[in-house]
Enzyme design. Structure first.
Site, PDB file in Angstrom:
ATOM      1  N   GLY A  85       0.851  -1.190   0.000  1.00 14.37           N
ATOM      2  CA  GLY A  85       0.000   0.000   0.000  1.00 14.37           C
ATOM      3  C   GLY A  85       0.884   1.236   0.000  1.00 14.37           C
ATOM      4  O   GLY A  85       1.992   1.205   0.531  1.00 14.37           O
ATOM      5  N   CYS A 126       5.480   0.176   7.897  1.00 17.44           N
ATOM      6  CA  CYS A 126       5.144   1.277   6.988  1.00 17.44           C
ATOM      7  C   CYS A 126       6.388   1.620   6.187  1.00 17.44           C
ATOM      8  O   CYS A 126       7.485   1.695   6.748  1.00 17.44           O
ATOM      9  CB  CYS A 126       4.691   2.483   7.805  1.00 17.44           C
ATOM     10  SG  CYS A 126       4.333   3.934   6.803  1.00 17.44           S
ATOM     11  N   LEU A 127       6.226   1.825   4.884  1.00 17.00           N
ATOM     12  CA  LEU A 127       7.377   2.154   4.034  1.00 17.00           C
ATOM     13  C   LEU A 127       8.062   3.440   4.485  1.00 17.00           C
ATOM     14  O   LEU A 127       9.249   3.627   4.233  1.00 17.00           O
ATOM     15  CB  LEU A 127       6.934   2.299   2.571  1.00 17.00           C
ATOM     16  CG  LEU A 127       6.436   1.022   1.876  1.00 17.00           C
ATOM     17  CD1 LEU A 127       5.967   1.354   0.466  1.00 17.00           C
ATOM     18  CD2 LEU A 127       7.510  -0.049   1.849  1.00 17.00           C
ATOM     19  N   HIS A 131      -4.833   1.709   7.330  1.00 14.66           N
ATOM     20  CA  HIS A 131      -3.471   2.260   7.335  1.00 14.66           C
ATOM     21  C   HIS A 131      -3.344   3.404   6.310  1.00 14.66           C
ATOM     22  O   HIS A 131      -2.824   4.476   6.617  1.00 14.66           O
ATOM     23  CB  HIS A 131      -2.479   1.126   7.026  1.00 14.66           C
ATOM     24  CG  HIS A 131      -1.039   1.529   7.058  1.00 14.66           C
ATOM     25  ND1 HIS A 131      -0.158   1.085   8.022  1.00 14.66           N
ATOM     26  CD2 HIS A 131      -0.307   2.329   6.233  1.00 14.66           C
ATOM     27  CE1 HIS A 131       1.040   1.599   7.791  1.00 14.66           C
ATOM     28  NE2 HIS A 131       0.979   2.356   6.701  1.00 14.66           N
ATOM     29  N   GLU A 132      -3.864   3.164   5.099  1.00 16.66           N
ATOM     30  CA  GLU A 132      -3.735   4.185   4.040  1.00 16.66           C
ATOM     31  C   GLU A 132      -4.643   5.378   4.306  1.00 16.66           C
ATOM     32  O   GLU A 132      -4.259   6.520   4.069  1.00 16.66           O
ATOM     33  CB  GLU A 132      -4.006   3.581   2.656  1.00 16.66           C
ATOM     34  CG  GLU A 132      -3.089   2.426   2.250  1.00 16.66           C
ATOM     35  CD  GLU A 132      -1.603   2.690   2.468  1.00 16.66           C
ATOM     36  OE1 GLU A 132      -1.174   3.860   2.377  1.00 16.66           O
ATOM     37  OE2 GLU A 132      -0.869   1.731   2.771  1.00 16.66           O
ATOM     38  N   GLN A 188       3.245   9.871   1.028  1.00 16.75           N
ATOM     39  CA  GLN A 188       4.498   9.115   1.143  1.00 16.75           C
ATOM     40  C   GLN A 188       5.446   9.353  -0.030  1.00 16.75           C
ATOM     41  O   GLN A 188       6.599   8.931   0.004  1.00 16.75           O
ATOM     42  CB  GLN A 188       4.213   7.616   1.261  1.00 16.75           C
ATOM     43  CG  GLN A 188       3.525   7.247   2.565  1.00 16.75           C
ATOM     44  CD  GLN A 188       3.335   5.752   2.672  1.00 16.75           C
ATOM     45  OE1 GLN A 188       2.402   5.196   2.102  1.00 16.75           O
ATOM     46  NE2 GLN A 188       4.234   5.097   3.377  1.00 16.75           N
ATOM     47  N   HIS A 236      -2.984   7.585   6.721  1.00 19.54           N
ATOM     48  CA  HIS A 236      -1.952   8.418   6.082  1.00 19.54           C
ATOM     49  C   HIS A 236      -2.567   9.705   5.546  1.00 19.54           C
ATOM     50  O   HIS A 236      -1.984  10.776   5.672  1.00 19.54           O
ATOM     51  CB  HIS A 236      -1.318   7.673   4.900  1.00 19.54           C
ATOM     52  CG  HIS A 236      -0.083   6.894   5.256  1.00 19.54           C
ATOM     53  ND1 HIS A 236       1.007   7.465   5.846  1.00 19.54           N
ATOM     54  CD2 HIS A 236       0.227   5.584   5.087  1.00 19.54           C
ATOM     55  CE1 HIS A 236       1.946   6.531   6.035  1.00 19.54           C
ATOM     56  NE2 HIS A 236       1.485   5.381   5.583  1.00 19.54           N
TER      57      HIS A 236
HETATM   58 ZN   LIG Z   1       2.365   3.543   5.760  1.00 11.48          ZN
END
Ligand SMILES: [Zn+2]
Length: 169
Positions: free
Chosen positions: A45, A92-93, A134-135, A50, A138
């Site tokens: 995701g 998380c990236l 999660h997204e 991000q 963000h």
């Molecule tokens: Zn994330």
């Protein structure tokens, strides 16, 4: 085009993103680039903040390229229903190398627009439900570490500050 992933510490990750109002070729191209950037980073995701863009836009593929139908584009998504509880390790990236168990809803329904601006609803369970939450978080300027204990969160933040100082973040 592959975008570098913005890491924790960049303010774009902690402010609410702006609604998407224009559904044009540029948006389609951006979404293609977001999928490419997400796969390159080995993620399932990715939200627009991000990659440094404060837009209410996210891409998800919980099958990681296995099922082309699993590729999801969420424009201006809202969580409209949640059910149950499911605890699983989450990462998380934008906070690489760290992972923590997070309790989230087991079943989640979102309402979002597609690339043409059409509204749709979709329900996901387990990993997909987690990705929806999660997204969407963000896009509201919220990171998964806001769902863990203050103690653990401070520990992670302290370690990140050290990495930043050492130029390793
Ligand atoms: Zn994330």
């Amino acid at each position: 085009m592959i975008y570098p992933i913005v890491k924790f510490g960049n303010p774009v990750l902690e402010k609410p993103a702006e609604p998407v109002t224009v559904f044009d070729v540029e948006l389609k191209k951006l979404v293609e680039d977001m999928f490419e950037s997400m796969y390159e980073a080995k993620g399932v995701g990715l939200a627009a903040p991000q990659i440094g863009k404060s837009m209410r836009l996210a891409v998800i593929d919980v099958t990681f390229k296995e099922d082309p139908d699993a590729k999801l584009v969420l424009v201006n998504p809202q969580v409209i229903h949640t059910e149950g509880k499911f605890r699983q390790t989450e990462g998380c990236l934008s906070i690489p190398e760290f992972r923590e168990p997070v309790t989230r809803a087991k079943k989640v329904t979102i309402r979002a627009q597609d690339l043409n601006g059409q509204w749709f609803e979709k329900t996901g369970e387990d990993l997909l439900a987690r990705a929806f939450l999660h997204e969407t978080d963000h896009l509201n300027g919220k990171l998964y570490i806001s769902h863990i204990s203050a103690l653990k969160r401070d520990l992670i933040k302290r370690r990140i500050r050290k990495l930043i100082k050492a130029g390793e973040w």
